[in-house]
Structures are given as structure tokens and as C-alpha cells.
Design a protein around this motif. Sequence first.
Motif, PDB file in Angstrom:
ATOM      1  N   ILE A 197       0.850  -1.208   0.000  1.00 29.96           N
ATOM      2  CA  ILE A 197       0.000   0.000   0.000  1.00 29.96           C
ATOM      3  C   ILE A 197       0.880   1.251   0.000  1.00 29.96           C
ATOM      4  O   ILE A 197       0.605   2.228  -0.699  1.00 29.96           O
ATOM      5  CB  ILE A 197      -0.956  -0.014   1.228  1.00 29.96           C
ATOM      6  CG1 ILE A 197      -1.989  -1.126   1.055  1.00 29.96           C
ATOM      7  CG2 ILE A 197      -1.640   1.343   1.409  1.00 29.96           C
ATOM      8  CD1 ILE A 197      -2.895  -1.325   2.259  1.00 29.96           C
ATOM      9  N   SER A 198       1.946   1.177   0.779  1.00 30.01           N
ATOM     10  CA  SER A 198       2.874   2.299   0.860  1.00 30.01           C
ATOM     11  C   SER A 198       3.433   2.638  -0.526  1.00 30.01           C
ATOM     12  O   SER A 198       3.535   3.810  -0.910  1.00 30.01           O
ATOM     13  CB  SER A 198       3.985   1.904   1.839  1.00 30.01           C
ATOM     14  OG  SER A 198       5.006   2.826   1.822  1.00 30.01           O
ATOM     15  N   ARG A 199       3.774   1.595  -1.299  1.00 31.55           N
ATOM     16  CA  ARG A 199       4.302   1.810  -2.658  1.00 31.55           C
ATOM     17  C   ARG A 199       3.235   2.403  -3.576  1.00 31.55           C
ATOM     18  O   ARG A 199       3.476   3.363  -4.302  1.00 31.55           O
ATOM     19  CB  ARG A 199       4.770   0.471  -3.255  1.00 31.55           C
ATOM     20  CG  ARG A 199       6.107  -0.007  -2.780  1.00 31.55           C
ATOM     21  CD  ARG A 199       6.810  -0.863  -3.844  1.00 31.55           C
ATOM     22  NE  ARG A 199       5.992  -1.901  -4.436  1.00 31.55           N
ATOM     23  CZ  ARG A 199       5.841  -3.130  -3.925  1.00 31.55           C
ATOM     24  NH1 ARG A 199       6.445  -3.439  -2.809  1.00 31.55           N
ATOM     25  NH2 ARG A 199       5.094  -4.031  -4.540  1.00 31.55           N
ATOM     26  N   ILE A 200       2.043   1.817  -3.520  1.00 28.16           N
ATOM     27  CA  ILE A 200       0.965   2.263  -4.411  1.00 28.16           C
ATOM     28  C   ILE A 200       0.623   3.730  -4.151  1.00 28.16           C
ATOM     29  O   ILE A 200       0.457   4.524  -5.072  1.00 28.16           O
ATOM     30  CB  ILE A 200      -0.307   1.397  -4.205  1.00 28.16           C
ATOM     31  CG1 ILE A 200      -0.051  -0.043  -4.661  1.00 28.16           C
ATOM     32  CG2 ILE A 200      -1.505   1.985  -4.952  1.00 28.16           C
ATOM     33  CD1 ILE A 200      -1.135  -1.012  -4.216  1.00 28.16           C
ATOM     34  N   MET A 201       0.520   4.072  -2.871  1.00 31.43           N
ATOM     35  CA  MET A 201       0.075   5.428  -2.514  1.00 31.43           C
ATOM     36  C   MET A 201       1.228   6.419  -2.401  1.00 31.43           C
ATOM     37  O   MET A 201       1.005   7.597  -2.133  1.00 31.43           O
ATOM     38  CB  MET A 201      -0.723   5.372  -1.210  1.00 31.43           C
ATOM     39  CG  MET A 201      -1.988   4.535  -1.338  1.00 31.43           C
ATOM     40  SD  MET A 201      -2.937   4.515   0.181  1.00 31.43           S
ATOM     41  CE  MET A 201      -3.460   6.221   0.263  1.00 31.43           C
TER      42      MET A 201
END
Lengths: 248, 129
Positions: A197-201
Motif C-alpha cells: 500500500i505504501s508503494r501504491i500510494m
Amino acid sequence: MFKTMQKSKIKKELPKNSTTLLLGIPGPGLIGTMAITYIIQSLKMDLIGEIESSPASIVFVDNGQIVGPVRIYKKGKTFAILSDIPVDYDNVVDFAESVIDFAKRNNIGMIIFTSGIHVPDRNVTSLKTYGLVTNEKLEKTLYDNEIPKFLSGIISGPDATILTQLKNSSIPTMALHTECNYFFPDPDAAMQTIKTISRIMKIDIDLTEFKKQIDYLRLQNRQLMEETLNVMQAQREQPSSTPPQIYK
Amino acid sequence: MSDFSSIIEKQMNYVFGNTLFDDFIHKELVPLSHLKERHASWTLEVDLPLVDKKNLEVTLAENHLTVKAKLTKTYCISRGSAVTEFDYFKKTVKLPGGINTKQISANFKNGILKITMPKPADGKKISVK
């Protein structure tokens, strides 16, 4: 647990440009609950409302305040809906409709739904998260973030109902399924989900505190895991026995 | 157990569920476990965070298997002003019938105890007509 679910209730007016909604409910390995809880704490998201059930079968007390089990948080352009109780078969459609209603009324551009996929004898140091999207535009997001696509397999139980409802709505949804131990709380898998999620956002989430708490998360969440399995078994949930093929 | 204890236990189970209530009654944490039937064996997995292999004890008595483990750190649960300390996990599991007890094996990895219990390989032959 979500008897006669009502429409989502927001305590204050929301800006119309918010884009992402994170959705975490108790499921395999409690990945969704643990991952979204940590993200809410890390980003210091504000509690802005609840999805109400009437009458409430359970309430929590936090800082002397009575709060419901399904809560809505916000920080900047990120929203999160977190359930601390499993969503049973009788109420899952109402739950999904409440989420969609909330998302539409707040111009949510993308919903990220977090869950797990059972992989026996998995290697905790190299867990994979697989992505499934309901909108073609999100395929690029998977590709750009090197997230393997969930190509084949079975999703059942509450996850299946929620994903079906989200797919039928107009809101682009990305489901993230991380390899996990289906039957025990799996903080390692939750941590992998947080990283994804950290990468996506494109947000920085410090996992130092989470790593310190891994053993305690397994201890503290025994009861919720047991209740979640009871709900899923009642629905004859069958965990997928093999991970999906890797996205090329 | 007296009738009163029995009623209280039922009430507590309703409120807290089995796992948490068992913790408090027995002063030992009850670990999560999962029993799965495979083609030629049964597998019992027990989740034991905060446990070292050297502090793990598995005993078999008749058709019951008991897992006891000392925690590496005392675990505390607070309820209101009361704090209860726990130093052990303990769980007894009734085994399915027909297990070859001499062949039971166990390993412990990433805080999960995995006990493999083979099914008997031979038995009474049944003629097929």
C-alpha cells in the motif's frame, strides 16, 4: 452483526477531492484489520465517522469515548474504513452497500481492499501480495508497482461478496491478497500488505513499531481470529490451496 | 465444577468467547490451533508466539496431546484496574482415532508448532466383489 445497516454517517462535511479509500475487515490471517489499523495509527488519521448497525451489538471505548466497531478515518486525501468485528454472511451485502454509498458520496477515486490468501509452508521473508482490479486503468498501477496479478483461483466468503458488490459499482477497486497463514493472525503478511500500500500510494510508513509488536499482535488477536474463522467456516469458506500464477 | 461456576462460565463465554475466558480461568494462555486431515496423516498446528523451542513441552497421554510452553516474556492483560500476568501457554487437544502414535513427529518454526500424526498404514483387508 450489521443488522438493519443504515447509511454511513459522517460527523463533518468532507472535501470533494478525496481519492483513496482503504478497506480492512477481519479475514484470513487478520491481514486487513492489522494492516489498516497500523496505517491509520502511522498516518495519524482522524476518526470522522462510523458505519452504524442498529441496534449495535458491540461498542468499544476509546479515550473515554464510545465508538462503534466499524469506523471511518481520514487524513488528507486518504480515507479508511476499518471493522473490528467479522462481517457475517447475513450482513455482508449491507456492509458492502454502505461502503459503496460512502465512497460515492465522497468522490472516492479508488478503493483498496486488503485480504489474504492461504499458502501452507510459506516463507515469511519473501511473502507476495497479488493484485486484482475492477478497472482497466488500475492494471497499470499494478504493473508500475510490480504487483503480481491474481490470475486464477477462488475467493469465497465475505471477500467474494464485497468484491462482487464493488465490481458492480462504478468505483475502481484494487484487491490486495497477500500470502498468509489462514488460521492464525499473520502480522508478517500484514506488514507485506502495508509495504505494498505504501508503494501504491507513495507514502512513507515506518514499520519499526509494527516489527516490535509482531509477537504481541499474534497474542492479542487470538479471540478475533477465532471469531473470524467461525464466521468464515459458517459460510463454508475453503481456502485456496495454491497461490495464483505470477503476473507477467 | 459447581452449578454456579458452570453458569458463570457460560455467561463469561458469551461475553468474551472461549479463548479469553479460558486464559483467565486457568491462568494460562490458550494458543490457537488448527487440526487438518491430510491424505496419510493428521496435522496439528499450534500458534506459539513469544516461545523458544527449548521451553516447549509436548506430551501424549492416551488420545490426548498436551502442548505447554513458557513465554520468553510475561504477558499482561489489563481489564479495568486489574492486571493478569501470564507466563505459559497450555492446550490439550483430543486426537482423532486411529493414529500411529509411534510415528508422531513435531517441528517448531517461526513460532508455529507443527505436529504430524500419520494414519496407520496397514489394517484389515476388505475384499472387493
